[in-house]
Design a protein around this motif. Structure first.
Motif, mmCIF file in Angstrom:
data_model
loop_
_atom_site.group_PDB
_atom_site.id
_atom_site.type_symbol
_atom_site.label_atom_id
_atom_site.label_comp_id
_atom_site.label_asym_id
_atom_site.label_seq_id
_atom_site.Cartn_x
_atom_site.Cartn_y
_atom_site.Cartn_z
ATOM 1 N N ARG A 1 0.834 -1.217 0.000
ATOM 2 C CA ARG A 1 0.000 0.000 0.000
ATOM 3 C C ARG A 1 0.865 1.263 0.000
ATOM 4 O O ARG A 1 0.562 2.231 -0.699
ATOM 5 C CB ARG A 1 -0.928 0.009 1.215
ATOM 6 C CG ARG A 1 -2.123 -0.866 1.055
ATOM 7 C CD ARG A 1 -3.142 -0.608 2.173
ATOM 8 N NE ARG A 1 -3.923 -1.808 2.364
ATOM 9 C CZ ARG A 1 -3.826 -2.632 3.396
ATOM 10 N NH1 ARG A 1 -2.995 -2.379 4.380
ATOM 11 N NH2 ARG A 1 -4.572 -3.711 3.468
ATOM 12 N N VAL B 1 2.352 1.755 -3.499
ATOM 13 C CA VAL B 1 1.338 2.253 -4.431
ATOM 14 C C VAL B 1 1.046 3.730 -4.157
ATOM 15 O O VAL B 1 0.926 4.534 -5.093
ATOM 16 C CB VAL B 1 0.058 1.391 -4.363
ATOM 17 C CG1 VAL B 1 -1.095 2.046 -5.112
ATOM 18 C CG2 VAL B 1 0.338 0.000 -4.901
ATOM 19 N N ALA B 2 0.985 4.113 -2.892
ATOM 20 C CA ALA B 2 0.738 5.520 -2.545
ATOM 21 C C ALA B 2 1.873 6.410 -3.060
ATOM 22 O O ALA B 2 1.619 7.495 -3.600
ATOM 23 C CB ALA B 2 0.578 5.678 -1.032
ATOM 24 N N GLU C 1 1.490 6.724 -6.764
ATOM 25 C CA GLU C 1 0.386 7.629 -7.087
ATOM 26 C C GLU C 1 0.806 9.090 -6.935
ATOM 27 O O GLU C 1 0.427 9.940 -7.754
ATOM 28 C CB GLU C 1 -0.827 7.324 -6.210
ATOM 29 C CG GLU C 1 -1.520 6.034 -6.606
ATOM 30 C CD GLU C 1 -2.610 5.600 -5.640
ATOM 31 O OE1 GLU C 1 -2.600 6.025 -4.455
ATOM 32 O OE2 GLU C 1 -3.476 4.810 -6.075
ATOM 33 N N GLN C 2 1.602 9.385 -5.913
ATOM 34 C CA GLN C 2 2.102 10.753 -5.740
ATOM 35 C C GLN C 2 3.020 11.155 -6.892
ATOM 36 O O GLN C 2 2.956 12.281 -7.375
ATOM 37 C CB GLN C 2 2.839 10.899 -4.415
ATOM 38 C CG GLN C 2 1.935 10.864 -3.209
ATOM 39 C CD GLN C 2 2.721 10.970 -1.908
ATOM 40 O OE1 GLN C 2 3.939 11.061 -1.902
ATOM 41 N NE2 GLN C 2 2.003 10.948 -0.798
ATOM 42 N N VAL D 1 2.917 9.954 -9.974
ATOM 43 C CA VAL D 1 2.063 10.142 -11.150
ATOM 44 C C VAL D 1 1.357 11.500 -11.076
ATOM 45 O O VAL D 1 1.283 12.227 -12.073
ATOM 46 C CB VAL D 1 1.047 8.984 -11.279
ATOM 47 C CG1 VAL D 1 -0.014 9.294 -12.320
ATOM 48 C CG2 VAL D 1 1.776 7.689 -11.622
ATOM 49 N N ALA D 2 0.861 11.858 -9.911
ATOM 50 C CA ALA D 2 0.181 13.149 -9.749
ATOM 51 C C ALA D 2 1.130 14.308 -10.067
ATOM 52 O O ALA D 2 0.739 15.281 -10.732
ATOM 53 C CB ALA D 2 -0.375 13.290 -8.328
#
Length: 111
Positions: free
Chosen positions: A90, A93-94, A97-98, A100-101
């Motif tokens: 997790r 993945v977090a 995601e950061q 990618v953002a």
């Protein structure tokens, strides 16, 4: 412009988890309660030796559990993600995601 007060999201990537085969192993294991060694090997297209080496690293890190036993008379190995393994996945993945953002935000600013 970057915020120098907060570390870059890439610093949150875990070297043990982030390696592509190990990330694949953890992802497959997160989809089921447990998985047979042969199923995981075939799913990821690995050799027995290659998979075994990555499993040793993940087991030593406490991210998965290896259970040896028998199916009938045949030896079988099952693999299970530990609570620590789920938490590590997790977090990985977090962090991704950061990243990618940030990439998307930079793309919007560059246009």
């Amino acid at each position: 412009m970057t915020d120098n007060r907060r570390p870059h999201p890439a610093t949150a990537l875990d070297d043990v988890v982030h390696q592509r085969v190990r990330l694949g192993i953890l992802t497959v294991l997160s989809e089921a309660h447990e998985c047979r060694f042969a199923t995981l090997r075939d799913e990821l297209g690995l050799t027995d030796g290659n998979l075994n080496r990555h499993l040793q690293i993940l087991e030593r890190a406490g991210l998965l559990q290896v259970i040896k036993g028998y199916e009938g008379r045949r030896p079988c190995t099952w693999l299970r993600l530990t609570r620590q393994g789920r938490t590590a996945l997790r977090a990985e993945v977090a962090a991704l995601e950061q990243l990618v953002a940030r990439i998307r935000a930079a793309g919007d600013d560059a246009g």
